[in-house]
Design an enzyme around this catalytic site. Structure first.
Site, PDB file in Angstrom:
ATOM      1  N   GLY A  52      30.266  33.699  36.194  1.00  0.00           N
ATOM      2  CA  GLY A  52      30.883  32.575  35.617  1.00  0.00           C
ATOM      3  C   GLY A  52      30.234  32.255  34.191  1.00  0.00           C
ATOM      4  O   GLY A  52      29.979  33.093  33.458  1.00  0.00           O
ATOM      5  N   GLU A  53      29.809  31.039  33.963  1.00  0.00           N
ATOM      6  CA  GLU A  53      28.943  30.685  32.980  1.00  0.00           C
ATOM      7  C   GLU A  53      27.418  30.220  33.466  1.00  0.00           C
ATOM      8  O   GLU A  53      27.480  29.195  34.266  1.00  0.00           O
ATOM      9  CB  GLU A  53      29.511  29.488  32.199  1.00  0.00           C
ATOM     10  CG  GLU A  53      28.937  29.052  30.827  1.00  0.00           C
ATOM     11  CD  GLU A  53      28.805  30.330  29.834  1.00  0.00           C
ATOM     12  OE1 GLU A  53      29.494  30.963  29.653  1.00  0.00           O
ATOM     13  OE2 GLU A  53      27.644  30.461  29.482  1.00  0.00           O
ATOM     14  N   SER A  54      26.558  31.134  33.505  1.00  0.00           N
ATOM     15  CA  SER A  54      25.430  30.683  34.039  1.00  0.00           C
ATOM     16  C   SER A  54      24.582  29.228  33.509  1.00  0.00           C
ATOM     17  O   SER A  54      23.863  28.676  34.475  1.00  0.00           O
ATOM     18  CB  SER A  54      24.240  31.789  33.826  1.00  0.00           C
ATOM     19  OG  SER A  54      23.841  31.952  32.212  1.00  0.00           O
ATOM     20  N   CYS A  84      26.776  38.724  37.924  1.00  0.00           N
ATOM     21  CA  CYS A  84      26.801  38.426  36.712  1.00  0.00           C
ATOM     22  C   CYS A  84      26.063  37.274  36.173  1.00  0.00           C
ATOM     23  O   CYS A  84      24.861  37.103  36.177  1.00  0.00           O
ATOM     24  CB  CYS A  84      28.232  38.256  36.250  1.00  0.00           C
ATOM     25  SG  CYS A  84      28.540  38.713  34.581  1.00  0.00           S
ATOM     26  N   ARG A 115      20.956  37.657  28.388  1.00  0.00           N
ATOM     27  CA  ARG A 115      22.450  37.271  28.395  1.00  0.00           C
ATOM     28  C   ARG A 115      23.217  38.154  27.366  1.00  0.00           C
ATOM     29  O   ARG A 115      22.839  38.434  26.543  1.00  0.00           O
ATOM     30  CB  ARG A 115      22.549  35.753  28.391  1.00  0.00           C
ATOM     31  CG  ARG A 115      22.118  35.008  29.500  1.00  0.00           C
ATOM     32  CD  ARG A 115      22.038  33.509  29.252  1.00  0.00           C
ATOM     33  NE  ARG A 115      23.738  33.139  29.215  1.00  0.00           N
ATOM     34  CZ  ARG A 115      24.010  31.832  28.649  1.00  0.00           C
ATOM     35  NH1 ARG A 115      23.026  31.034  28.600  1.00  0.00           N
ATOM     36  NH2 ARG A 115      25.250  31.646  28.696  1.00  0.00           N
ATOM     37  N   ILE A 144      31.906  41.813  32.144  1.00  0.00           N
ATOM     38  CA  ILE A 144      32.677  40.823  31.427  1.00  0.00           C
ATOM     39  C   ILE A 144      31.556  40.071  30.761  1.00  0.00           C
ATOM     40  O   ILE A 144      30.638  39.340  31.520  1.00  0.00           O
ATOM     41  CB  ILE A 144      33.420  39.839  32.418  1.00  0.00           C
ATOM     42  CG1 ILE A 144      34.589  40.690  33.047  1.00  0.00           C
ATOM     43  CG2 ILE A 144      34.203  38.868  31.334  1.00  0.00           C
ATOM     44  CD1 ILE A 144      35.321  39.814  34.040  1.00  0.00           C
ATOM     45  N   HIS A 180      31.007  42.733  38.213  1.00  0.00           N
ATOM     46  CA  HIS A 180      31.960  41.848  38.968  1.00  0.00           C
ATOM     47  C   HIS A 180      32.453  42.807  40.275  1.00  0.00           C
ATOM     48  O   HIS A 180      33.797  42.971  40.027  1.00  0.00           O
ATOM     49  CB  HIS A 180      33.096  41.308  38.322  1.00  0.00           C
ATOM     50  CG  HIS A 180      32.550  40.220  37.591  1.00  0.00           C
ATOM     51  ND1 HIS A 180      32.763  38.659  37.765  1.00  0.00           N
ATOM     52  CD2 HIS A 180      31.900  40.002  36.290  1.00  0.00           C
ATOM     53  CE1 HIS A 180      32.255  38.090  36.925  1.00  0.00           C
ATOM     54  NE2 HIS A 180      31.829  38.774  35.848  1.00  0.00           N
ATOM     55  N   GLU A 182      33.795  41.714  42.820  1.00  0.00           N
ATOM     56  CA  GLU A 182      34.773  41.022  43.575  1.00  0.00           C
ATOM     57  C   GLU A 182      36.219  41.327  42.757  1.00  0.00           C
ATOM     58  O   GLU A 182      37.174  40.662  43.358  1.00  0.00           O
ATOM     59  CB  GLU A 182      34.435  39.503  43.753  1.00  0.00           C
ATOM     60  CG  GLU A 182      34.665  38.505  42.417  1.00  0.00           C
ATOM     61  CD  GLU A 182      33.714  38.696  41.528  1.00  0.00           C
ATOM     62  OE1 GLU A 182      32.794  39.713  41.442  1.00  0.00           O
ATOM     63  OE2 GLU A 182      33.460  38.325  40.378  1.00  0.00           O
TER      64      GLU A 182
HETATM   65  N1  GLN Z   1      27.667  35.443  29.676  1.00  0.00           N
HETATM   66  C1  GLN Z   1      27.983  34.841  30.789  1.00  0.00           C
HETATM   67  C2  GLN Z   1      26.550  34.061  31.003  1.00  0.00           C
HETATM   68  O1  GLN Z   1      25.656  34.439  30.079  1.00  0.00           O
HETATM   69  C3  GLN Z   1      27.815  35.548  32.270  1.00  0.00           C
HETATM   70  C4  GLN Z   1      29.372  36.268  32.321  1.00  0.00           C
HETATM   71  C5  GLN Z   1      29.795  36.253  33.550  1.00  0.00           C
HETATM   72  O2  GLN Z   1      29.294  35.977  34.685  1.00  0.00           O
HETATM   73  N2  GLN Z   1      30.949  37.017  33.502  1.00  0.00           N
HETATM   74  O3  GLN Z   1      26.265  33.070  31.691  1.00  0.00           O
END
Ligand code: GLN
Length: 200
Positions: A52-54, A84, A115, A144, A180, A182
């Protein structure tokens, strides 16, 4: 068996489904639950931190109190799988983006992360990735806006590389992957993780 998926943001339901599929394949009776607050980690045999978004996941883990709870569980030997953004939160050290956003890191793995390591041109892509611990057949790995691991040290072991970048690491009871698992039908990584949970 009970697996807790940290469900604050990101690809949560996909991990729940993949975990259930892997349980069925292995003939394990169990459940995969959505975890949003610390009490829900009670009695789990394994924890998954999704992609997701870390920045968001890290900050929300902090405000909900899950941060300390996950650290405790890890110290007690509970297996953890981070994918991720989840990989990023597990690292001890981050790059300039991590420093700039002041995102909290669990710091459970001896590795430094970068990242968005694959650049804007290649925001998302799929590759056949060789991961020897999962057998000879390569795993279809979906990346992704993926991070990469720059360096590992101590007892952290590299599990896979793609284009000279480290994309999967294991350290004791913890596994982190930059892709990913999943999102594809192949459940071998989740199966491997569940076997770790069985042994723990
Ligand atoms: N780019 C996201 C981050 O830096 C990670 C992307 C992802 O989890 N698919 O948090």
């Amino acid at each position: 068996m009970k697996i807790g998926i940290i469900g604050l943001q990101g690809a949560v339901s996909e991990h729940i489904e993949a975990t259930k599929r892997a349980m069925r394949k292995l003939g394990i009776k169990g459940e995969a639950i959505w975890v949003g607050r610390p009490g829900q980690l009670e009695g789990v045999n394994g924890i998954i931190i999704p992609g997701g978004e870390s920045t968001t996941i890290g900050k929300l883990m902090h405000t909900t109190g899950l941060f300390e709870n996950v650290k405790q569980k890890a110290a007690n030997g509970t297996p953890i799988l981070g994918t991720c953004a989840g990989l990023i939160t597990l690292a001890k050290r981050g790059d300039v983006q991590v420093v700039r956003t002041k995102q909290p890191l669990l710091g459970l793995m001896n590795m430094s992360v970068v990242r968005n390591a694959f650049g804007r041109q290649r925001e998302s892509f799929e590759v056949d990735l060789e991961i020897p611990i999962l057998g000879e057949e390569p795993l279809k790995a979906v990346f992704i806006r993926a991070p990469a691991v720059e360096e590992v040290w101590g007892d952290a072991k590299i599990l896979a590389k793609f284009q000279d970048k480290i994309v999967a690491v294991k350290q004791g009871n913890i596994i982190a992957v930059a892709f990913h698992p999943e999102l594809t039908p192949d459940t071998r990584l989740h199966e491997y993780f569940l076997r770790m949970c069985q042994k723990a």
